[in-house]
Design an enzyme around this catalytic site. Sequence first.
Site, PDB file in Angstrom:
ATOM      1  N   HIS A 102      19.193  22.403  27.578  1.00 56.54           N
ATOM      2  CA  HIS A 102      20.185  23.408  27.156  1.00 56.54           C
ATOM      3  C   HIS A 102      19.519  24.446  26.234  1.00 56.54           C
ATOM      4  O   HIS A 102      19.846  24.562  25.045  1.00 56.54           O
ATOM      5  CB  HIS A 102      21.299  22.657  26.415  1.00 56.54           C
ATOM      6  CG  HIS A 102      22.557  23.409  26.177  1.00 56.54           C
ATOM      7  ND1 HIS A 102      22.591  24.653  25.581  1.00 56.54           N
ATOM      8  CD2 HIS A 102      23.831  23.090  26.441  1.00 56.54           C
ATOM      9  CE1 HIS A 102      23.845  25.039  25.492  1.00 56.54           C
ATOM     10  NE2 HIS A 102      24.625  24.112  26.005  1.00 56.54           N
ATOM     11  N   ASP A 106      29.931  31.766  30.961  1.00 53.63           N
ATOM     12  CA  ASP A 106      29.680  30.322  31.070  1.00 53.63           C
ATOM     13  C   ASP A 106      29.673  29.974  32.562  1.00 53.63           C
ATOM     14  O   ASP A 106      30.695  29.586  33.130  1.00 53.63           O
ATOM     15  CB  ASP A 106      30.774  29.549  30.312  1.00 53.63           C
ATOM     16  CG  ASP A 106      30.444  28.076  30.145  1.00 53.63           C
ATOM     17  OD1 ASP A 106      29.454  27.621  30.733  1.00 53.63           O
ATOM     18  OD2 ASP A 106      31.192  27.382  29.418  1.00 53.63           O
ATOM     19  N   GLU A 113      19.966  27.422  31.034  1.00 56.18           N
ATOM     20  CA  GLU A 113      19.754  25.977  30.998  1.00 56.18           C
ATOM     21  C   GLU A 113      19.329  25.446  32.368  1.00 56.18           C
ATOM     22  O   GLU A 113      20.104  25.483  33.316  1.00 56.18           O
ATOM     23  CB  GLU A 113      21.071  25.312  30.563  1.00 56.18           C
ATOM     24  CG  GLU A 113      21.648  25.948  29.311  1.00 56.18           C
ATOM     25  CD  GLU A 113      23.130  25.608  29.091  1.00 56.18           C
ATOM     26  OE1 GLU A 113      23.561  24.527  29.515  1.00 56.18           O
ATOM     27  OE2 GLU A 113      23.838  26.429  28.496  1.00 56.18           O
TER      28      GLU A 113
HETATM   29  O1  LIG Z   1      29.267  23.076  22.008  1.00 55.77           O
HETATM   30  P1  LIG Z   1      28.400  22.290  22.937  1.00 55.77           P
HETATM   31  O2  LIG Z   1      28.960  20.911  23.257  1.00 55.77           O
HETATM   32  O3  LIG Z   1      26.989  22.204  22.460  1.00 55.77           O
HETATM   33  O4  LIG Z   1      28.383  23.063  24.315  1.00 55.77           O
HETATM   34  C1  LIG Z   1      27.987  24.390  24.379  1.00 55.77           C
HETATM   35  C2  LIG Z   1      28.103  24.926  25.813  1.00 55.77           C
HETATM   36  O5  LIG Z   1      27.221  24.203  26.638  1.00 55.77           O
HETATM   37  C3  LIG Z   1      27.120  24.631  28.012  1.00 55.77           C
HETATM   38  O6  LIG Z   1      26.494  25.867  28.101  1.00 55.77           O
HETATM   39  C4  LIG Z   1      28.480  24.655  28.675  1.00 55.77           C
HETATM   40  O7  LIG Z   1      28.409  25.263  29.943  1.00 55.77           O
HETATM   41  C5  LIG Z   1      29.504  25.361  27.815  1.00 55.77           C
HETATM   42  O8  LIG Z   1      30.798  25.192  28.389  1.00 55.77           O
HETATM   43  C6  LIG Z   1      29.499  24.815  26.394  1.00 55.77           C
HETATM   44  O9  LIG Z   1      30.439  25.504  25.607  1.00 55.77           O
END
Ligand SMILES: O=P(O)(O)OC[C@H]1O[C@H](O)[C@H](O)[C@@H](O)[C@@H]1O
Length: 315
Positions: A168, A213, A272
């Site tokens: 990520h 997203d 990611e």
């Molecule tokens: O806040 P977190 O659990 O770290 O996730 C952060 C982000 O991760 C990814 O990119 C997902 O696609 C998003 O939907 C999410 O908001």
Amino acid sequence: MSSEKSRYYEVCKGFNGLDKVLLRDPRGSSAEVYLYGGHVTSWKNDHGEELLFLSSKATFKPPKAIRGGIPICFPQFSCHGNLDQHGFARNRFWAIDDHPPPFPTNNSIKAFVDLILKPSEEEMKIWPHSFEFRLRVALGPGGDLMLTSRIRNTNTDGKPFSFTFAYHTYFSVSDICEVRVEGLETLDYLDNLQKKKRFTEQGDALTFESEVDKMYLSTPTKIAIIDHEKKRTYVLRKDGLPDAVVWNPWDKKAKAMTDFGDNEYKHMVCVEAAAIEKPITLKPGEEWKGRLELSIVSSSYCSGQLDPRRVLQCS
Ligand SMILES: O=P(O)(O)OC[C@H]1O[C@H](O)[C@H](O)[C@@H](O)[C@@H]1O
């Protein structure tokens, strides 16, 4: 640790007394990896410039994952399953693996560390599988950051398991409005902001003017993130990771996150490398490998004059 190795690698205390590994390449680049989460929090080029985004509000307090850097999403990406968002690997304590199984040797790589995560009884309760997750973080010639994950099914009950996965990565950018992502144009994606509905990307390249997203499917092995203002291009090369998620929370979501500054969305973009649409299934004894290589090319491109093929073809 041999003295040769210790020139490139040091374990020290980071925020809140958490252990971190400092990698230093003799040519000047460096990286930091927290054992908490097996989480890369810093990657600097040979001029000492930070290339990853790390929130000024990141808490470094377990069990919350660190906001920024490269969280590892395993065994579940996002909410594609019954586990907590993004699985548990990003909020567990990993160990240094002093005797990893052999790796293809590359003598030009001096600075690297091997980490390992094995499930404790606590994880077995929420995900009843035995596994060994080995992560190698390495700095390559030219300051490239290379992450290799090797995940093995060590179940003794004969059962296979399936998982989804993502690196990520939060990239640091000067101004999100000046950023283009290339390599994903014309591909299909599932839009998380529209109940995962499937669309086809139109246009030449991705630019940003509101929350994004999206999960792109069957993506090429190479993706470029062009930061016009910094005249810097990040090149991602990936292997074993067919999908790519692009995320920027924009202003409203940024304000709603307690560990993210209100305006920090302007200075980051997540691209990611992932395996999500088709979960990976491993039988006992089988191993999966997923590799991400990040490098930088300085670009003198100006908005509108960019030839994407030039960026994507540079080696
Ligand atoms: O806040 P977190 O659990 O770290 O996730 C952060 C982000 O991760 C990814 O990119 C997902 O696609 C998003 O939907 C999410 O908001």
